[in-house]
Motif scaffolding. Structure first.
Motif, PDB file in Angstrom:
ATOM      1  N   SER A   1       0.864  -1.180   0.000  1.00 14.82           N
ATOM      2  CA  SER A   1       0.000   0.000   0.000  1.00 14.82           C
ATOM      3  C   SER A   1       0.902   1.232   0.000  1.00 14.82           C
ATOM      4  O   SER A   1       1.928   1.267   0.680  1.00 14.82           O
ATOM      5  N   LEU A   2       0.529   2.197  -0.796  1.00 14.15           N
ATOM      6  CA  LEU A   2       1.364   3.381  -0.974  1.00 14.15           C
ATOM      7  C   LEU A   2       0.561   4.618  -0.651  1.00 14.15           C
ATOM      8  O   LEU A   2      -0.491   4.849  -1.251  1.00 14.15           O
ATOM      9  N   GLU A   3       1.050   5.390   0.307  1.00 19.15           N
ATOM     10  CA  GLU A   3       0.379   6.638   0.685  1.00 19.15           C
ATOM     11  C   GLU A   3       1.408   7.767   0.647  1.00 19.15           C
ATOM     12  O   GLU A   3       2.591   7.520   0.903  1.00 19.15           O
ATOM     13  N   PRO A   4       0.984   8.988   0.375  1.00 19.67           N
ATOM     14  CA  PRO A   4       1.940  10.095   0.442  1.00 19.67           C
ATOM     15  C   PRO A   4       2.429  10.280   1.879  1.00 19.67           C
ATOM     16  O   PRO A   4       1.667  10.023   2.821  1.00 19.67           O
ATOM     17  N   PRO A   5       3.666  10.709   2.073  1.00 23.45           N
ATOM     18  CA  PRO A   5       4.179  10.938   3.433  1.00 23.45           C
ATOM     19  C   PRO A   5       3.749  12.332   3.911  1.00 23.45           C
ATOM     20  O   PRO A   5       3.338  13.162   3.103  1.00 23.45           O
TER      21      PRO A   5
ATOM     22  N   ASP B   1      16.966   2.549   1.919  1.00 22.81           N
ATOM     23  CA  ASP B   1      16.328   1.350   2.477  1.00 22.81           C
ATOM     24  C   ASP B   1      16.371   1.373   4.004  1.00 22.81           C
ATOM     25  O   ASP B   1      15.551   0.743   4.670  1.00 22.81           O
ATOM     26  N   ALA B   2      17.345   2.114   4.548  1.00 24.64           N
ATOM     27  CA  ALA B   2      17.467   2.187   6.007  1.00 24.64           C
ATOM     28  C   ALA B   2      16.247   2.865   6.630  1.00 24.64           C
ATOM     29  O   ALA B   2      15.929   2.641   7.802  1.00 24.64           O
ATOM     30  N   LEU B   3      15.561   3.702   5.854  1.00 24.30           N
ATOM     31  CA  LEU B   3      14.462   4.491   6.434  1.00 24.30           C
ATOM     32  C   LEU B   3      13.400   3.593   7.071  1.00 24.30           C
ATOM     33  O   LEU B   3      12.796   3.947   8.083  1.00 24.30           O
ATOM     34  N   SER B   4      13.171   2.430   6.475  1.00 25.68           N
ATOM     35  CA  SER B   4      12.093   1.572   6.983  1.00 25.68           C
ATOM     36  C   SER B   4      12.413   1.035   8.382  1.00 25.68           C
ATOM     37  O   SER B   4      11.532   0.546   9.086  1.00 25.68           O
ATOM     38  N   ALA B   5      13.680   1.137   8.792  1.00 26.45           N
ATOM     39  CA  ALA B   5      14.050   0.670  10.138  1.00 26.45           C
ATOM     40  C   ALA B   5      13.801   1.746  11.191  1.00 26.45           C
ATOM     41  O   ALA B   5      13.909   1.482  12.389  1.00 26.45           O
ATOM     42  N   ALA B   6      13.470   2.950  10.752  1.00 28.37           N
ATOM     43  CA  ALA B   6      13.296   4.059  11.709  1.00 28.37           C
ATOM     44  C   ALA B   6      11.843   4.134  12.163  1.00 28.37           C
ATOM     45  O   ALA B   6      10.926   4.011  11.351  1.00 28.37           O
TER      46      ALA B   6
ATOM     47  N   VAL C   1      10.517   9.011  -5.231  1.00 27.34           N
ATOM     48  CA  VAL C   1       9.674   9.822  -4.336  1.00 27.34           C
ATOM     49  C   VAL C   1       9.531   9.143  -2.976  1.00 27.34           C
ATOM     50  O   VAL C   1       9.525   7.913  -2.866  1.00 27.34           O
ATOM     51  N   PHE C   2       9.385   9.985  -1.944  1.00 28.70           N
ATOM     52  CA  PHE C   2       9.094   9.461  -0.619  1.00 28.70           C
ATOM     53  C   PHE C   2       7.634   9.055  -0.556  1.00 28.70           C
ATOM     54  O   PHE C   2       6.767   9.720  -1.131  1.00 28.70           O
ATOM     55  N   ALA C   3       7.378   7.945   0.142  1.00 30.34           N
ATOM     56  CA  ALA C   3       6.002   7.482   0.302  1.00 30.34           C
ATOM     57  C   ALA C   3       5.931   6.674   1.584  1.00 30.34           C
ATOM     58  O   ALA C   3       6.965   6.215   2.102  1.00 30.34           O
ATOM     59  N   ARG C   4       4.718   6.530   2.099  1.00 29.99           N
ATOM     60  CA  ARG C   4       4.520   5.542   3.157  1.00 29.99           C
ATOM     61  C   ARG C   4       4.237   4.221   2.464  1.00 29.99           C
ATOM     62  O   ARG C   4       3.220   4.064   1.811  1.00 29.99           O
ATOM     63  N   ILE C   5       5.164   3.287   2.615  1.00 32.28           N
ATOM     64  CA  ILE C   5       5.023   1.988   1.970  1.00 32.28           C
ATOM     65  C   ILE C   5       4.599   1.020   3.070  1.00 32.28           C
ATOM     66  O   ILE C   5       5.373   0.787   4.005  1.00 32.28           O
ATOM     67  N   ASP C   6       3.402   0.505   2.975  1.00 30.97           N
ATOM     68  CA  ASP C   6       2.849  -0.321   4.054  1.00 30.97           C
ATOM     69  C   ASP C   6       3.073   0.371   5.407  1.00 30.97           C
ATOM     70  O   ASP C   6       3.481  -0.261   6.392  1.00 30.97           O
ATOM     71  N   GLY C   7       2.845   1.651   5.423  1.00 30.97           N
ATOM     72  CA  GLY C   7       2.876   2.402   6.683  1.00 30.97           C
ATOM     73  C   GLY C   7       4.219   3.004   7.050  1.00 30.97           C
ATOM     74  O   GLY C   7       4.280   3.869   7.908  1.00 30.97           O
TER      75      GLY C   7
END
Ligand code: UTP
Length: 474
Positions: A69-73, A379-384, A286-292
């Motif tokens: 799921s992709l949402e704008p950040p 890819d590190a962003l998803s760990a934050a 682009v930045f996005a919320r990927i699965d939250g």
């Protein structure tokens, strides 16, 4: 010279390990190699974490997981785009305070091979100054010198190189006396390398005694920070936050207090500067919320529908372009680097890779013959748990990527000169004629405020700091 026989237990064990992973062909020229060549190949093969590598490569070949799921950040918009000017002022003050407390280091990733640009040396040595031809590193050192002066803090500079850029980069720093910075506040670290696989999943030999390897991508910066001891060095210096940028963007504001202030204010582990995309076609991730969770969707990965989607206000839904300017907490980097296999997965792209034929003769193929592997820093962003995305003005990003056309030396120099012209105008001075190129010494003047402080009556009063040159191409 140590003579080595193929029957030595360690080489036998090494060869068996490669056989077990379907990579025994790496040693197929062994019998014809002299002792030195055997030693080189053995050392290189032993340095590879083969099980993790093969696992990581296989993962790149699996079909992509079901569409996320992709949402704008949420983005801290610029005041001129509806952001809150008071919040920006507060962020700037908070960022300035962190800088003055000596909590911030600046890190540049400069290990890339710059293949699109086609420049013979490391990109950091590329002449970018619109008047002086000053190289990218020299310009960035100027910015750091001014930052140190303004904040009164040491602001150490961590320069990541690779096998492709290390020697020439160090030579340039030595030759130019570290561009006026104390050598003790410049820390070189060298990123790792990754081998390539052919389309049958076999490691590629570029010489009978050498497995082809390339720098492990900008994501390798996070593991290199750990393995080089840079994170320990930061701890000793009391650094808590790393300001990260790419060597090829001369417009980046190094140690940007606004990014740092929002980052600290939000208690984020990682933060990013984004650029508002003007058209769906702009080739930027682009930045996005990927699965939250906040991440980057590459230009090549986004669907046409997502690329063109617009909100109720008519603006692009996915408009927060990635500038590759980040703030990272030191503890967060340590955590990601320690779990690199999971947090920084390998990415594969088909490329033309030098490879030996069955006789051991190297060839440069005319078509892609295998996959180069890299890690991506975002890819590190998803760990934050918390990521802050802060919008940057357009003129903070104009990278040198291609030899000509968009994102080339011509567009980047143009953007630099235009920025300096704007500083002059904002400071209330008359800029040089419009057909003149402008270059400002950023070790003395870091923006319109510094210009105002100098109290010049005209640009020509500071000939050492404000350089101009007429040019039909200006
Ligand atoms: P790019 O992805 O634009 O690659 O790197 P590049 O090497 O500069 O150019 P091409 O793709 O070969 O034409 C963005 C930034 O990441 C750094 C580069 O030096 C640049 O600052 N980088 C890239 C590394 O430090 N190491 C790498 O392995 C890859």
């Amino acid at each position: 010279m140590v003579s080595q026989s193929p029957t030595r237990p360690d080489i036998r064990e090494l060869r068996e390990r490669f056989e077990a992973h379907g990579q025994g062909h790496v040693f197929r020229f062994w019998d014809g190699l002299d002792a030195d060549a055997r030693h080189r190949l053995e050392a290189q093969a032993a340095s590879l974490d083969l099980p993790a590598l093969v696992r990581g490569f296989r993962a790149t070949q699996e079909p992509l997981a079901a569409t996320a799921s992709l949402e704008p950040p949420e983005v801290e918009a610029l005041p001129e785009h509806g952001g809150d000017a008071a919040r920006h002022r507060e962020a700037r003050e908070r960022g300035e305070a962190a800088l003055a407390e000596g909590r911030v280091a600046v890190m540049v990733v400069a290990g890339g091979q710059g293949s699109r640009l086609g420049f013979s040396g490391p990109k950091g040595l590329f002449p970018i100054g619109p008047v002086s031809d000053r190289m990218l590193f020299a310009l960035q050192a100027q910015k750091i010198r001014r930052l140190r002066e303004r904040t009164g803090a040491a602001i150490p500079w961590y320069v990541m190189t690779s096998g492709a850029t290390d020697a020439a980069t160090r030579r340039a720093f030595e030759a130019d006396k570290y561009f006026g910075l104390p050598p003790g506040d410049v820390f070189f670290l060298r990123q790792g390398m990754l081998p390539s696989f052919d389309f049958d999943g076999k490691l590629i030999l570029e010489q009978p005694d050498r497995i082809f390897e390339n720098p492990d991508g900008h994501g390798g910066s996070l593991t290199a920070l750990l393995s080089s001891g840079a994170l320990d060095d930061m701890r000793e210096r009391g650094i808590t936050t790393i300001f990260y940028y790419q060597v090829d963007n001369p417009l980046a504001i190094l140690g940007d207090p606004i990014l740092l202030g929002f980052h600290h204010g939000a208690g984020a582990q990682a933060s990013c500067k984004s650029l508002r995309k003007e058209t769906p076609e702009e080739k930027v991730g682009v930045f996005a919320r990927i699965d939250g969770r906040i991440g980057v969707v590459e230009y090549t990965e986004i669907t046409d529908e997502q690329r063109n989607a617009r909100g109720a206000d008519g603006a692009l839904r996915f408009s927060a372009g990635n500038t590759a300017i980040h703030a990272f907490e030191v503890d967060f980097v340590r955590h990601v680097a320690a779990e690199a296999e999971r947090r920084l997965p390998l990415h594969a792209s088909a490329k033309k890779i030098r490879q030996v034929d069955e006789h051991g003769t190297p060839h440069d193929p005319s078509e892609p013959n295998g996959f180069k592997l890299e890690r991506f820093v975002f890819d590190a962003l998803s760990a934050a748990d918390r990521v802050c995305v802060v919008e940057a003005p357009r003129d903070e990003y104009s990278p040198v990527k291609n030899a000509t056309g968009a994102d080339s030396p011509a567009t980047s120099r143009r953007a630099l000169s235009d920025q300096y012209r704007r500083w002059i105008t904002e400071a209330g001075l008359s800029p040089p004629a419009s057909d003149h190129w402008i270059e400002i010494d950023e070790s003395r003047i870091g923006g319109p405020d510094d210009l105002r402080t100098l109290g010049l009556e005209q640009v020509g009063d500071a000939p050492d700091s404000i350089l101009t040159r007429p040019g039909d191409d200006a």
